[in-house]
Design a protein around this motif. Structure first.
Motif, PDB file in Angstrom:
ATOM      1  N   ALA A  37       0.834  -1.213   0.000  1.00 46.74           N
ATOM      2  CA  ALA A  37       0.000   0.000   0.000  1.00 46.74           C
ATOM      3  C   ALA A  37       0.863   1.255   0.000  1.00 46.74           C
ATOM      4  CB  ALA A  37      -0.924  -0.011   1.219  1.00 46.74           C
ATOM      5  N   LEU A  38       2.008   1.194   0.734  1.00 45.15           N
ATOM      6  CA  LEU A  38       2.919   2.337   0.776  1.00 45.15           C
ATOM      7  C   LEU A  38       3.515   2.599  -0.608  1.00 45.15           C
ATOM      8  CD1 LEU A  38       4.476   4.476   2.413  1.00 45.15           C
ATOM      9  CD2 LEU A  38       6.188   2.705   2.915  1.00 45.15           C
TER      10      LEU A  38
ATOM     11  N   ALA B 199       0.794   4.259  -2.708  1.00 46.04           N
ATOM     12  CA  ALA B 199       0.163   5.505  -2.223  1.00 46.04           C
ATOM     13  C   ALA B 199       0.598   6.693  -3.076  1.00 46.04           C
ATOM     14  CB  ALA B 199       0.534   5.730  -0.757  1.00 46.04           C
ATOM     15  N   LYS B 200      -0.349   7.595  -3.305  1.00 49.90           N
ATOM     16  CA  LYS B 200      -0.055   8.731  -4.181  1.00 49.90           C
ATOM     17  C   LYS B 200       0.016  10.047  -3.407  1.00 49.90           C
ATOM     18  CE  LYS B 200      -2.140   6.554  -8.230  1.00 49.90           C
ATOM     19  NZ  LYS B 200      -3.167   6.659  -9.294  1.00 49.90           N
ATOM     20  N   ASP B 201      -0.731  10.133  -2.313  1.00 49.01           N
ATOM     21  CA  ASP B 201      -0.644  11.372  -1.547  1.00 49.01           C
ATOM     22  C   ASP B 201       0.080  11.117  -0.226  1.00 49.01           C
ATOM     23  OD1 ASP B 201      -2.424   9.774  -0.373  1.00 49.01           O
ATOM     24  OD2 ASP B 201      -4.100  11.185  -0.323  1.00 49.01           O
ATOM     25  N   GLU B 202       0.428  12.188   0.469  1.00 50.39           N
ATOM     26  CA  GLU B 202       1.204  12.093   1.701  1.00 50.39           C
ATOM     27  C   GLU B 202       0.412  11.428   2.815  1.00 50.39           C
ATOM     28  OE1 GLU B 202       4.312  12.725   2.161  1.00 50.39           O
ATOM     29  OE2 GLU B 202       4.541  13.313   0.050  1.00 50.39           O
ATOM     30  N   GLN B 203      -0.877  11.708   2.905  1.00 52.93           N
ATOM     31  CA  GLN B 203      -1.689  11.117   3.966  1.00 52.93           C
ATOM     32  C   GLN B 203      -1.766   9.607   3.806  1.00 52.93           C
ATOM     33  OE1 GLN B 203      -5.655  12.715   4.187  1.00 52.93           O
ATOM     34  NE2 GLN B 203      -6.185  11.509   6.026  1.00 52.93           N
ATOM     35  N   SER B 204      -1.953   9.141   2.577  1.00 53.75           N
ATOM     36  CA  SER B 204      -2.008   7.684   2.342  1.00 53.75           C
ATOM     37  C   SER B 204      -0.669   7.043   2.671  1.00 53.75           C
ATOM     38  CB  SER B 204      -2.376   7.408   0.877  1.00 53.75           C
ATOM     39  OG  SER B 204      -3.641   7.950   0.588  1.00 53.75           O
ATOM     40  N   LYS B 205       0.397   7.728   2.273  1.00 54.85           N
ATOM     41  CA  LYS B 205       1.722   7.173   2.582  1.00 54.85           C
ATOM     42  C   LYS B 205       1.953   7.092   4.091  1.00 54.85           C
ATOM     43  CE  LYS B 205       4.137   8.621  -1.625  1.00 54.85           C
ATOM     44  NZ  LYS B 205       5.245   9.448  -2.190  1.00 54.85           N
TER      45      LYS B 205
ATOM     46  N   GLU C  40      -0.321   6.862   6.470  1.00 52.47           N
ATOM     47  CA  GLU C  40      -1.148   5.789   7.041  1.00 52.47           C
ATOM     48  C   GLU C  40      -0.551   4.416   6.735  1.00 52.47           C
ATOM     49  OE1 GLU C  40      -4.985   6.408   5.399  1.00 52.47           O
ATOM     50  OE2 GLU C  40      -5.473   8.122   6.703  1.00 52.47           O
ATOM     51  N   ALA C  41      -0.114   4.218   5.475  1.00 51.70           N
ATOM     52  CA  ALA C  41       0.487   2.925   5.102  1.00 51.70           C
ATOM     53  C   ALA C  41       1.767   2.678   5.895  1.00 51.70           C
ATOM     54  CB  ALA C  41       0.772   2.902   3.601  1.00 51.70           C
TER      55      ALA C  41
ATOM     56  N   ARG D  73       0.835   1.669   9.452  1.00 52.38           N
ATOM     57  CA  ARG D  73       0.370   0.276   9.502  1.00 52.38           C
ATOM     58  C   ARG D  73       1.545  -0.696   9.371  1.00 52.38           C
ATOM     59  NH1 ARG D  73      -3.634   2.204   6.003  1.00 52.38           N
ATOM     60  NH2 ARG D  73      -2.643   1.112   4.242  1.00 52.38           N
TER      61      ARG D  73
END
Length: 664
Positions: free
Chosen positions: A412-413, A416-422, A424-425, A428
């Motif tokens: 998922a990391l 990820a395309k945005d900073e928030q997703s990165k 969170e990934a 986790r």
């Protein structure tokens, strides 16, 4: 049943459940009992108005009074109430006039059980709810103090179905409340002293009897030896007397023969003179008389010769008969001595067989007990191992799940395309890795417990290595320390047992040194005692062998120079050469011993002693050596000859070590 309020207890003059424990004298004697309130309290539990309380009613009353319940495990049992009634009441129920005494007895028992429960939990290090017999003995001593009764504890242990099995708290809660009186303790101490005095007196009597028996036996042996010497002296005197009689007879016969010959010569001369005087007148008659006289002389001479030959033959026959009788007596004596030796050897063999049979029975009994204990321990270990295995498997499963989560978070990391997703990934992923590490540690620590329970080196080594590889430096794992210590102890035990089996002094000393250096001496107490005893024996044997090897040639030559050695010296050297493999027939005479002592090179005495090992000696050789040393005082041999004493001590130690090898 109506409930009892705090006011009711206080109005009855009893201790309130909310007050401090009843062990404090101030709380028990705060005020005198109110008999009216007590009667009301008694009647609340005596619902049928029978005038007494049963054990269960008394238990319920007291547990309610003290705010005790079965859920928390603080309530007193019905058995405690029954025991209280047995102590304080005249019958098997509690009447009103006996209730105060019963409640105070229950208070006392509650105090004891609370203290004992705490001490029981302190001693139960493994949290199994069980104590050993030794720990229970210590608990009784700590509780009863100076009133501790060894006899009461022994009776309690012998009343159990299995004497040496572990003991639970429920088994001792009644018995430990029975504190003996001072009179009982004093009586048991006096009885123990009386038994000890009786045992000492009996031992003294037995020692006196054995000493008297030994003195009688020694006296019998001395009398028998004196009798044999007296018989030999009489036989020698009889033979000497017979020879003197024969010589005297020969001398008398010779004198008689000379007298007769002189008489014959005298007669012959007289007759010759008569013949010369009357030759002419009586020549014919004289010739006839001469012929008759000559014939008569020849006949008499022939008769004398025949009588002498008969007498000589008679004397020779008597001498031959005496010699044959003497030979028969000596042969009979030799047969009797041989029969006595054979009987003693058979008795010794029978005694050894009986001892071996008893030892074998004892060994089988111990093996059976050890087997039963091992089976029980194995069942318990198997249950614990299954539980730990289940935990390890669960930890491994959770570890695999955490790793899978970490991989999913990593994927998922990466996507990820945005900073928030990165972020969170990444969070986790960190959580999944931390969870995987924790589960791995649980799994490894569980493996350590399983390996420690198994006590097998092949399981301990990989478990310890894996734990060392992943354990954080700042954390302390008790399981790892225990496993490392057990692994070191098992390796030391294997090496120590191998050294004991090999019975080599250097190996034993090295193995004992390693055990001491590793700090495992306490866990190998039995093996260390056996190894130390064996080292002491082997060192003693080595010292004795060294004393022989250090002997100078002149010392052995001095021993060899005996023309007729003392009997003890001769027996010691016979035993020595029997141990060295010489046949018994080659050691009978002193000249044979001298020849054996005079050999050099590989056949020299010192060389053969240095090569002699106890495990190479046969049972038959040990028996023949024991027969030679029977009745021999080793210290007495040293007084006769220091060199022979050195050989005697060496022979004695070698025989003992060989017998130990046979038993093993």
């Amino acid at each position: 049943m109506a409930t009892v309020s705090q006011h009711d207890w206080e109005s009855a003059g009893l201790v309130c459940p909310d007050l401090p424990p009843p062990s404090a004298s101030s709380s028990r004697e705060a005020r005198k009992p109110n008999h009216a309130a007590l009667k009301s309290l008694f009647n609340q539990y005596d619902e049928q108005l029978e005038g007494y309380l049963t054990a269960s009613q008394l238990q319920e009353l007291f547990n309610t009074l003290r705010d005790l319940d079965d859920i928390t495990g603080t309530a007193l049992s019905v058995e405690q109430a029954k025991a209280t009634i047995d102590v304080c009441c005249a019958a098997d129920t509690c009447e009103f006039r006996e209730m105060i005494a019963c409640l105070r007895e229950l208070d006392r028992r509650l105090d004891i059980l609370r203290n004992v429960r705490w001490e029981f939990d302190m001693l139960d290090l493994e949290r199994r709810g069980l104590l050993t017999v030794e720990q229970t003995h210590f608990l009784f001593q700590a509780t009863h103090n100076e009133r501790f009764s060894e006899q009461q504890f022994t009776n309690f242990i012998h009343s159990r179905p299995r004497l040496n099995s572990a003991i639970s708290f429920e088994e001792i809660e009644l018995e430990i409340c029975k504190i003996p009186t001072i009179q009982q303790v004093l009586f048991e101490a006096a009885e123990a002293k009386r038994k000890e005095a009786a045992r000492v007196e009996k031992a003294k009597l037995q020692a006196t009897h054995r000493q008297a028996e030994e003195e009688r036996r020694q006296m019998s042996l001395r009398i028998a030896a004196l009798a044999r010497l007296e018989n030999d002296r009489r036989d020698q005197e009889a033979r000497k007397t017979a020879r003197l009689v024969a010589l005297k007879k020969d001398e008398e016969d010779r004198v008689t023969q000379e007298v007769r010959e002189k008489e014959l010569k005298s007669r012959f001369r007289k007759r010759k003179m008569t013949i010369d005087l009357h030759r002419e007148q009586r020549q014919a008659a004289t010739q006839a008389r001469e012929r008759r006289s000559q014939l008569q002389s020849e006949i008499r001479a022939q008769t004398l010769r025949e009588e002498e030959e008969k007498e000589l033959a008679k004397l020779q026959a008597e001498e031959k008969a005496k010699e044959e009788a003497e030979q028969q007596r000596m042969a009979k004596k030799a047969l009797e001595e041989e029969e006595e030796r054979r009987r003693l050897a058979e008795a010794q063999q029978q005694a050894e067989k009986e001892a071996q049979a008893r030892a074998e029975e004892e060994r089988k009994r111990k093996q059976e007990e050890e087997r039963q204990l091992a089976e029980q321990q194995a069942r318990e270990d198997e249950l614990a191992r299954q539980k730990v295995d289940e935990e390890v498997q669960n930890a491994a499963q959770r570890e695999a799940e955490a790793l899978a989560e970490a991989k999913a978070a990593a994927a998922a990391l990466a996507g990820a395309k945005d900073e928030q997703s990165k972020a969170e990934a990444l969070q986790r992923q960190k959580q999944a890795k931390k969870k995987a590490r924790l589960e791995r540690e649980k799994r490894v620590r569980g493996n350590l417990k399983v390996a420690t329970k198994s006590r097998k080196i092949e399981q301990l080594e990989p478990a310890v290595n894996e734990a060392i590889a992943i354990k954080p430096e700042k954390e302390d794992w008790p399981e790892l320390s225990e496993a490392q210590k057990l692994l070191q102890q098992l390796k030391a035990a294997i090496e120590l047992k191998g050294a004991i089996t090999g019975r080599k002094l250097e190996m034993l000393q090295a193995a004992v040194g390693k055990v001491r250096k590793s700090g495992c001496e306490e866990g190998l107490h039995k093996e260390m005692l056996e190894a130390k005893a064996l080292i002491s024996k082997l060192e003693k044997l080595a010292r004795q062998k060294k004393e022989i090897m250090d002997m100078k040639a002149g010392v052995i030559s001095e021993l060899r120079s005996y023309s007729k050695p003392p009997v003890a010296v001769h027996k010691v050297l016979i035993a020595t050469f029997l141990l060295l493999g010489v046949k018994e027939k080659d050691t009978k005479t002193w000249s044979s011993i001298q020849a054996l002592m005079g050999k050099t090179g590989k056949e020299s005495l010192k060389r053969r002693v240095s090569e002699c090992e106890p495990h190479l000696i046969t049972v038959d050789t040990v028996q023949r050596v024991r027969h030679q040393l029977q009745g021999l005082d080793v210290l007495g041999v040293s007084d006769i000859s220091a060199t022979a004493g050195t050989f005697a001590f060496w022979v004695e130690t070698m025989v003992e070590e060989a017998e130990t090898h046979f038993k093993r």
